[in-house]
Every structure is written in structure tokens, then in C-alpha cells.
Design a protein around this motif. Structure first.
Motif, mmCIF file in Angstrom:
data_model
loop_
_atom_site.group_PDB
_atom_site.id
_atom_site.type_symbol
_atom_site.label_atom_id
_atom_site.label_comp_id
_atom_site.label_asym_id
_atom_site.label_seq_id
_atom_site.Cartn_x
_atom_site.Cartn_y
_atom_site.Cartn_z
ATOM 1 N N LYS A 1 -4.860 87.774 31.449
ATOM 2 C CA LYS A 1 -5.764 88.142 30.178
ATOM 3 C C LYS A 1 -5.432 87.081 29.104
ATOM 4 O O LYS A 1 -6.482 86.570 28.479
ATOM 5 C CB LYS A 1 -5.296 89.560 29.545
ATOM 6 N N THR A 2 -4.260 86.757 28.760
ATOM 7 C CA THR A 2 -3.956 85.657 27.809
ATOM 8 C C THR A 2 -4.515 84.321 27.942
ATOM 9 O O THR A 2 -5.016 83.733 27.079
ATOM 10 C CB THR A 2 -2.387 85.525 27.844
ATOM 11 N N ILE B 1 -2.174 87.163 39.120
ATOM 12 C CA ILE B 1 -2.505 85.973 39.436
ATOM 13 C C ILE B 1 -1.209 85.400 40.245
ATOM 14 O O ILE B 1 -0.293 85.856 40.136
ATOM 15 C CB ILE B 1 -2.345 84.989 38.111
ATOM 16 N N GLN C 1 -11.339 85.640 35.878
ATOM 17 C CA GLN C 1 -11.024 85.148 34.644
ATOM 18 C C GLN C 1 -12.298 84.311 34.179
ATOM 19 O O GLN C 1 -13.110 84.518 32.998
ATOM 20 C CB GLN C 1 -10.154 84.026 34.695
ATOM 21 N N LEU D 1 -9.693 78.267 35.984
ATOM 22 C CA LEU D 1 -9.467 79.865 35.859
ATOM 23 C C LEU D 1 -9.945 80.342 37.347
ATOM 24 O O LEU D 1 -10.566 79.715 38.059
ATOM 25 C CB LEU D 1 -10.786 80.166 34.866
ATOM 26 N N ARG E 1 7.652 89.708 38.843
ATOM 27 C CA ARG E 1 6.637 88.975 38.394
ATOM 28 C C ARG E 1 6.685 87.442 38.689
ATOM 29 O O ARG E 1 5.924 86.721 38.439
ATOM 30 C CB ARG E 1 6.720 88.777 36.741
ATOM 31 N N ARG F 1 11.593 87.183 34.481
ATOM 32 C CA ARG F 1 11.148 86.812 35.763
ATOM 33 C C ARG F 1 12.143 87.546 36.906
ATOM 34 O O ARG F 1 11.507 87.469 38.221
ATOM 35 C CB ARG F 1 11.177 85.343 35.875
ATOM 36 N N ARG G 1 2.762 79.945 23.721
ATOM 37 C CA ARG G 1 1.813 79.703 24.714
ATOM 38 C C ARG G 1 0.715 79.365 23.705
ATOM 39 O O ARG G 1 -0.139 78.009 24.018
ATOM 40 C CB ARG G 1 1.531 80.702 25.428
ATOM 41 N N ALA H 1 -5.122 93.954 34.685
ATOM 42 C CA ALA H 1 -3.611 94.331 35.145
ATOM 43 C C ALA H 1 -2.697 93.490 34.306
ATOM 44 O O ALA H 1 -2.931 92.464 33.992
ATOM 45 C CB ALA H 1 -3.388 94.222 36.667
ATOM 46 N N THR H 2 -1.400 94.249 34.337
ATOM 47 C CA THR H 2 -0.146 93.078 33.756
ATOM 48 C C THR H 2 -0.241 91.847 34.777
ATOM 49 O O THR H 2 -0.054 91.993 35.876
ATOM 50 C CB THR H 2 1.127 93.768 33.635
HETATM 51 P P1 ADP Z 1 -1.688 89.010 31.207
HETATM 52 O O1 ADP Z 1 -1.743 88.358 29.744
HETATM 53 O O2 ADP Z 1 -2.889 89.673 31.877
HETATM 54 O O3 ADP Z 1 -0.319 89.478 31.418
HETATM 55 P P2 ADP Z 1 -0.984 86.002 31.922
HETATM 56 O O4 ADP Z 1 -2.179 85.471 31.012
HETATM 57 O O5 ADP Z 1 0.364 86.075 31.089
HETATM 58 O O6 ADP Z 1 -1.466 87.558 32.052
HETATM 59 O O7 ADP Z 1 -1.021 85.343 33.189
HETATM 60 C C1 ADP Z 1 0.088 85.700 33.948
HETATM 61 C C2 ADP Z 1 0.916 84.442 34.544
HETATM 62 O O8 ADP Z 1 -0.183 83.652 35.444
HETATM 63 C C3 ADP Z 1 1.208 83.355 33.451
HETATM 64 O O9 ADP Z 1 2.575 82.928 33.724
HETATM 65 C C4 ADP Z 1 0.254 82.627 33.227
HETATM 66 O O10 ADP Z 1 0.575 81.154 32.965
HETATM 67 C C5 ADP Z 1 -0.289 82.436 34.965
HETATM 68 N N1 ADP Z 1 -1.942 82.147 34.816
HETATM 69 C C6 ADP Z 1 -2.715 82.604 34.126
HETATM 70 N N2 ADP Z 1 -4.059 82.268 34.662
HETATM 71 C C7 ADP Z 1 -3.739 81.387 35.540
HETATM 72 C C8 ADP Z 1 -4.736 80.713 36.374
HETATM 73 N N3 ADP Z 1 -5.902 80.634 36.085
HETATM 74 N N4 ADP Z 1 -4.194 79.729 37.199
HETATM 75 C C9 ADP Z 1 -2.890 79.808 37.359
HETATM 76 N N5 ADP Z 1 -1.930 80.372 36.604
HETATM 77 C C10 ADP Z 1 -2.353 81.262 35.747
#
Ligand code: ADP
Ligand code: ZN
Ligand code: ZN
Length: 734
Positions: free
Chosen positions: A189-190, A351, A165, A161, A575, A537, A225, A184-185
Motif C-alpha cells: 500500500k505504501t 509482496i 499495485q 509495481l 515478514r 523482520r 521512506r 493486506a499487511t
Molecule cells: P504495506 O504498506 O501494504 O504494508 P509496503 O508498501 O510497506 O506494504 O510493502 C511491503 C514491502 O514490500 C516493503 O518492504 C516494500 O518496500 C516492498 N514492496 C512494495 N512494493 C513493491 C514492489 N512493487 N516491488 C518490490 N518490492 C515492493
């Protein structure tokens, strides 16, 4: 012999309460599912109190009918589930029977005990089979010890993380919540949800998690996911979905496994908030601002708000997540010292790959463009140069069809719907005029029905027209790097459209999305459908063709929705590092200086929210007041309004005399009845009345007391022609 109380869905006009008395061979615990006779039908019911009033004088024992059967292969529904139903019915002013029975999967409402029994046997056999295969394949998973038996080797692979996060995860573990995860997008968050759910499932071999998303069909990546991450941990059968796209049999199977506890994660749309999950300990509401969490028919519940209630009820943690929270949730998450009740967690950074500069927001002043231009010259140039570079663009306009109106310049005829107070939309693909409210469809007339003029013209634009225009405007350029034999000079540019019209067939949305992902599409045109959720993408340019309408809407929530839509759309651009070096968001507007666009340009949700909240506070609107709408439908507009106004007058007269109600009435404002924005739909006239109070509990008490008055008002002479009425608590659109 026992007397039991059974909750059934009694028709509203039947003047029966929802809880009826039946006879049964022996006592049955509360929550047991039973089949009972109701009138001439047999129906599903839920035993609603631990048995048994002994034959008291009130029951006419000769008239009490016997239950027809017990669905004893299904465990009784728990007290928490029953309480959730009671609360929902009471808060949203619907009958308990309707709410509770509608919350159960449709197939469960139909199966007889014998059918249910057979179904259960089959399910058990297949579970045993998969348990056998699992044990021979070394992981040794069986139904009840799922998480315990899983060796550490199958810990899912998760990225480490980021600081932001990790902080969010730590606070969620340490504090009670509810939490608002404002990220942010692309801030990850996921990944935070996945992490929290993972530690819950590993620590507690029984615990269940509920993850809600606005529309699963629009975000298949999220489901993937979760499956990918948790299948190694709990097994494929322990991750289930619940949404309306599933077959009745699939829905029943998923519901049952949640109810029995073998499903550890339920991923679903708003309906999933009602799933029976006895070991529920964690709830996620992703994109919590999304209007689809509010039901628009039957009991008009908000799944987001019910998630908060349910979490408290079952002692679960709840996380609401969004890049543009609803103003209600944002306000609830103000500092505790100022009365906030949610914990606000901040994740402003994007990220890795997407972590560079956010796409630049550019406003095009349409006052300086040729009149009637759909595409401004600079936007068109920008799209052309993206296409020439092999990058993708996304163009959206919130109106499907070719044009919203057909119009005759000679006599002024317009394509009104004969059954609604609305225009029929011109669809060029099949040359029809279609009413988007009642469905009334006709072929486009050859000449004006008013005067015979053969030259009737479209007025305004829809997505079909945008697609057609773009195809023409991009006809002279070629996609790079594709020299196929069919096109020796290079392939023409491909424009695709995704909206409700192009995605009617099952699977068509998926195949169209796949075409975009694989790079077969250069420009994607669509409605807000395409702005939500998709992780495209290679899209580097996003354009909103004509978003101004929401700035001047009579709906006070329109600016909030527009801001969140544009910000989400902006999140689609750039993205991916390989494609995102210079993502851009274009907004064509006649009011480029509007503060909403200025805040958007800065990606500054907090300041946008603050200014909106100030306006709302001054105007006494939610979240500074609480609202309900009563909607009435009638044969005539007069009758619809007369009913509402009479119910309002009766409230003031009758209820004021009720003991202790003066205080409640003093806190509630009833406005005059008005026609709805589209007053007539399918030949039914519609009116509404707003009820408002600074106190949620006063509004609740008022509505509960007012029900009887509304029922009584119905029989007054001036209300003849009234068809139905319904209350919408916390309405989203006014
Ligand atoms: P959100 O839900 O806020 O839009 P995501 O969780 O989908 O964001 O994360 C955006 C991208 O970054 C995804 O492709 C995810 O796999 C990647 N990602 C999220 N957290 C990490 C992390 N700690 N290290 C590397 N990649 C990450
Ligand atoms: Zn005419
Ligand atoms: Zn119509």
C-alpha cells in the motif's frame, strides 16, 4: 480607519461570540493574522470577513478597541482553510474561535509581529543559502521552481509495481474517489501512496500532498521512506512533518512552509489535517481504522472524516488505506449500486519476500490448561523452540504494570483509588500502586491497610509480570551462536518490554526498537503499542496472551478493534523470507470457536465485516445510525445525571414548540443518562447520555438547536454542582 471582524478564542463562559469587532488603520483581507487586545490580555486573531462594516449603528464606536498589530509576514489564511474551520466547529459542536485558533501552531499564537518578522527574515536567509549551495551543486533547485528545475536524472528509484499495485494506481488516477485501499499487511500500500504522490509532484510543480499516519513515533520507517523517495525530487526542505513530538519552533517552521507552499509533502498525525495547504491535491490516510485519528479532547474531531470533507472542499483526491478498514469506511465502499460512495480498491496479495503463506493462526483452548496458567504449555514450548533457533517472538497483553489489582485474601481489601472508581495498578519495578486514570501514586503498603495481613497478593497480570515470568521460564536455555567471554555456556535469553512505562523518556522507544531490530532481543513483551506498524523482520511468532475481554465488552466496537489489532499483529510475523518460513500467531482463549477467531484464522476480513455489519444493522447501530454523546462532569453523580435528564426533558418540551422542529425531534432518540464506565475520576463524577438518529443531518440539526437548551438547563436548581459538559459527535467509545 476601518472596522474589522476578528475571530478569537473567547472563553466559553464570557457570553461573547467568537467574532469581535476591532479598529484598524486600514482594511485587511480575510484570513489575515492579527494581534488584538482581549480583556486584559493580548491574543492572536484571524480577520474573519473581508473588512469592513462601515460604522453601523450597532457598533458602540467608543468601546471598539484597536488591533495591536498585523502579522504581515504571513500570508492570509485561505478561504478553504476558513471553510474547514467553520465546518469542523459546526459539525463537532464547538466554538469557531476555539477550533480555528487551536488549529494554528502554538508558537504562532504567541509571537508578536516583530518577533515574527525577525523569524521570517532568518528563514529567508537560510533558504537563500541552501538555494545557493543547491545551485552550485548542479541541481539548481530554488524555492519556486523546485520540481521544474530538477533534472530527470534525480528521478527517485522506485520498484516496478506489481499488477495489483498498478491497477490501484491507474484507478486512483482515473476516478474521482474517495478511495478505500483495502490491502493486506505487506501488500505494498505504501508503495501505491508513494507512486501517486510522485506522479502528482512531477506533473504539477506547485501541488501539495498530505500523508497522515496514526502515530509517527511508532512508524519512523514510513517517514524515512517518504524522505528517501522525495528528497531527490523536491529537495529535503519540501518534505515536512507535523506531529506533537516536535518542538514548538519546528512545528511553526513546518506549518509555515506548508502554508507558503514550499513544503510539497506534509507527513503528520491527526493534527496535520488542519495544516494550511493552499495547493493541496492529494490526501492519504494510512491505517484509516486507527482510533488515534479521533481526538479525545477539545473538539473531538475525526481527522479521517475531515480528510474526506477537506478533499472535496479543495478538489483533492483522498485515499484511505487499511488491511482492516473501519466498518464505517468498509460500508461506505460497498458497490455504488447499493449506495456506496467510496471506491474500493483491492490488494489481497503480499509482496515478494512476504508473499508466501500468511502466518498460521493457532488457537489454544485455555479451558484445557492448568487453572491460572498464564502461558499454556504448547505456547511456551513454541516460544522456547523459536528462541533456540535464534528467531524472535512477540508477546502482547493490553495491560501495563505488574497486576491490575492488589488484594487481601483475609479481609477482601483491594487497591482501590481514593479519587476514582477504579483500582490502582501494582507496578513492581518501583513498588508503587498507581492509578492509571488520575495518576495518584503511593508506595505499596507493607501490610494490608484493612486488617494488617502482611500477605497481600497481586490479582491478574500485566506486561511487567509477563516479562518476569518469561525470563524465569526461559532461564535454562541459551541464545544460539553467541559465546561471549562473560557467558562461556552461551548468553542467556533476552526478554524486553515495550509499553508506556518503558518509553517515557525521550528517545527510549527508538533505542528499544533498535535493539529489537538488531537482534539483541529474543522475546519482546508489550501492549498494543508493539502490534502496530513496526516492521520487525525477524519476528516469527506473535502471541496474544488474553484477548477474550473484547469479545464480551459492552462497547460495540470492541470486536472490530480486536480483530484489527490481531490481524496487524499477525502481519508482524514472518515478514522476511529468510525468517518467515513458518510464521505463527498464537491466541490463548477460553472461546476458541468464536466466529471472530475463526475469521481471523482465515484472514478473512470481508466475512468478519459482513457479520459485524449484520449485527449492527439489526441493532440499529453505526454505520446504520448516527450517534452523539453528551458527557457531563459534576461534584455528584446525581447532579451530572440530573443535568442530562433535564436537558433531555427540556429538549422535548421547548424544541417541540419551535417552528418546523417537530420533524427533527421525531427522528432523534435521547436515551437516559447513565454513569460512565469509570464513573468517578479525580473526584469528579461523570455521566453520559446517548443521542441517536438514523439521519446524520437530523442529528446535526438537533444538536445545533439543542446547544441553547443545554446552556439554559445549566442554571436549573437540580444541576447545582455541574462542572462542565461537552458533546462528542460520532463517539468511538460508548
Ligand atoms: P504495506 O504498506 O501494504 O504494508 P509496503 O508498501 O510497506 O506494504 O510493502 C511491503 C514491502 O514490500 C516493503 O518492504 C516494500 O518496500 C516492498 N514492496 C512494495 N512494493 C513493491 C514492489 N512493487 N516491488 C518490490 N518490492 C515492493
Ligand atoms: Zn486485609
Ligand atoms: Zn485515580
Amino acid at each position: 480607519m476601518a472596522w474589522i471582524s476578528v475571530l478569537v478564542h473567547t472563553p466559553a463562559h464570557a457570553a461573547l461570540g467568537p467574532v469581535l469587532t476591532y479598529r484598524s488603520a486600514g482594511p485587511l483581507p480575510s484570513g489575515t493574522l492579527v494581534r488584538v487586545p482581549l480583556g486584559k490580555r493580548e491574543t492572536l486573531g484571524v480577520v474573519w470577513q473581508d473588512t469592513v462594516q462601515e460604522s453601523s449603528g450597532e457598533i458602540d464606536t467608543d468601546k471598539v478597541r484597536e488591533i495591536s498589530g498585523v502579522l504581515d509576514t504571513v500570508a492570509p489564511l485561505g478561504e478553504a482553510w476558513q471553510q474547514l474551520m467553520r465546518f469542523t466547529a459546526q459539525y463537532y459542536q464547538r466554538s469557531l474561535g476555539e477550533v480555528a485558533l487551536a488549529a494554528l501552531p502554538p508558537q504562532l499564537r504567541e509571537l508578536s509581529p516583530t518577533q515574527m518578522h525577525r523569524r521570517t527574515l532568518r528563514a529567508q536567509r537560510s533558504a537563500e543559502k541552501s538555494a545557493q549551495t543547491a545551485s552550485t551543486s548542479a541541481s539548481g533547485r530554488s524555492h519556486h521552481v523546485a520540481a521544474v528545475a530538477v533534472p530527470v536524472a534525480s528521478e527517485p528509484a522506485a520498484p516496478s509495481l506489481t499488477r495489483e499495485q498498478a491497477d490501484a494506481v491507474t484507478r486512483i488516477a482515473a476516478e474521482d474517489g474517495p478511495f478505500l485501499l483495502f490491502g493486506a499487511t505487506g501488500s505494498g500500500k505504501t508503495e501505491v501512496y508513494l507512486n501517486c504522490v510522485q506522479s502528482l509532484l512531477t506533473q504539477n510543480p506547485q501541488a501539495q500532498a498530505l500523508v497522515m499516519v496514526p502515530e509517527i513515533n511508532l512508524t519512523p520507517q514510513l517517514e524515512e521512506r517518504f524522505r528517501e523517495r522525495f528528497t531527490p525530487l523536491v529537495g529535503a526542505d519540501a518534505v515536512v512533518s507535523l506531529h506533537s513530538g516536535m518542538t514548538p519552533a519546528q512545528r511553526l517552521a513546518a506549518w509555515l512552509s506548508a502554508h507558503e507552499g514550499s513544503a510539497r509533502i506534509v507527513l503528520g498525525t491527526r493534527m496535520a489535517v488542519f495544516a494550511s495547504m493552499p495547493q493541496l491535491q492529494f490526501i492519504v490516510v494510512d491505517e484509516e481504522h486507527d482510533p488515534s485519528y479521533k481526538s479525545s479532547e477539545g473538539a473531538r474531531y475525526s481527522a479521517r472524516d475531515l480528510a474526506i470533507y477537506r478533499a472535496k472542499l479543495q478538489g483533492a483526491k483522498v485515499v484511505l488505506g487499511s488491511a482492516t478498514p473501519s466498518l464505517e469506511s468498509w460500508y461506505q465502499s460497498r458497490p455504488t449500486s447499493e449506495g456506496g460512495r467510496y471506491q474500493r480498491l483491492l490488494m489481497p496479495g503480499r509482496i515478494g519476500a512476504s508473499g508466501q503463506a500468511l502466518p498460521m493462526v493457532r488457537r489454544v483452548d485455555m479451558n484445557h490448561q492448568p487453572r491460572k496458567a498464564i502461558f499454556s504449555l504448547p505456547l511456551l514450548e513454541a516460544i522456547r523452540s523459536r528462541v533456540a533457533l535464534g528467531e524472535q517472538s512477540m508477546v502482547f497483553l493490553n495491560r501495563r504494570g505488574y497486576a491490575p489489582v492488589l488484594h487481601c485474601h483475609d479481609c477482601g481489601w483491594k487497591s482501590e483509588c481514593a479519587h476514582c472508581s477504579a483500582f490502582r495498578v501494582f507496578h513492581k519495578a518501583d513498588r508503587t500502586l498507581r492509578c492509571h486514570h488520575c495518576g495518584f501514586t503511593e508506595r505499596v503498603p507493607r501490610a494490608c491497610p484493612g486488617c494488617g495481613n502482611p500477605d497481600i497478593a497481586p490479582l491478574g497480570q500485566g506486561t511487567e509480570q509477563i516479562e518476569e515470568q518469561l525470563e524465569a521460564l526461559l532461564a535454562d536455555i541459551r541464545r544460539p551462536n553467541t559465546v561471549s567471554e562473560a557467558f562461556p555456556d552461551g548468553e542467556p535469553v533476552r526478554v524486553a518490554r515495550i509499553d508506556a512505562d518503558t518509553t517515557r523518556r525521550k528517545g527510549s522507544l527508538q533505542s528499544q526498537l533498535a535493539a529489537v531490530h538488531s537482534g539483541d532481543v529474543d522475546v519482546l513483551v508489550g501492549t498494543q503499542m508493539i502490534a502496530k506498524g513496526h516492521d520487525f523482520r525477524r519476528i516469527t511468532l506473535v502471541a496474544a496472551i488474553n484477548p477474550d475481554g473484547a469479545l464480551f465488552s459492552s462497547d460495540f466496537r470492541a470486536p472490530e478493534r480486536l480483530f484489527s489489532l490481531l490481524l496487524q499483529a499477525a502481519g508482524r510475523a514472518g515478514r522476511d523470507a529468510a525468517w518467515g518460513k513458518s510464521g505463527e500467531v498464537w491466541i490463548q482463549t477460553f472461546v476458541p470457536a468464536h466466529p471472530l477467531y475463526a475469521a481471523l484464522k482465515q484472514y478473512d476480513y470481508p466475512s468478519f465485516a459482513q457479520s459485524q455489519l449484520q449485527e449492527r444493522e439489526q441493532a440499529g447501530m453505526p454505520p446504520f445510525s448516527f450517534q452523539a454523546l453528551v458527557r457531563a462532569e459534576a461534584r455528584s453523580q446525581e447532579a451530572a445525571q440530573a443535568f442530562l435528564n433535564a436537558a433531555s426533558a427540556n429538549a422535548r418540551q421547548d424544541m417541540a414548540a419551535w417552528e418546523g422542529w417537530a420533524d427533527v425531534l421525531a427522528q432523534v432518540t435521547l436515551y437516559s443518562a447513565v454513569p460512565m464506565a469509570i464513573a468517578r475520576v479525580a473526584n469528579v463524577e461523570r455521566a453520559q447520555m446517548l443521542v441517536e438518529s438514523p439521519s446524520r443531518s437530523a442529528l446535526q440539526r438537533f444538536l445545533t438547536g439543542w446547544q441553547a437548551v443545554l446552556h439554559a438547563t445549566r442554571s436549573q436548581a437540580e444541576c447545582k454542582g455541574l462542572i462542565r459538559w461537552a458533546i462528542d459527535v460520532d463517539p468511538l467509545a460508548i
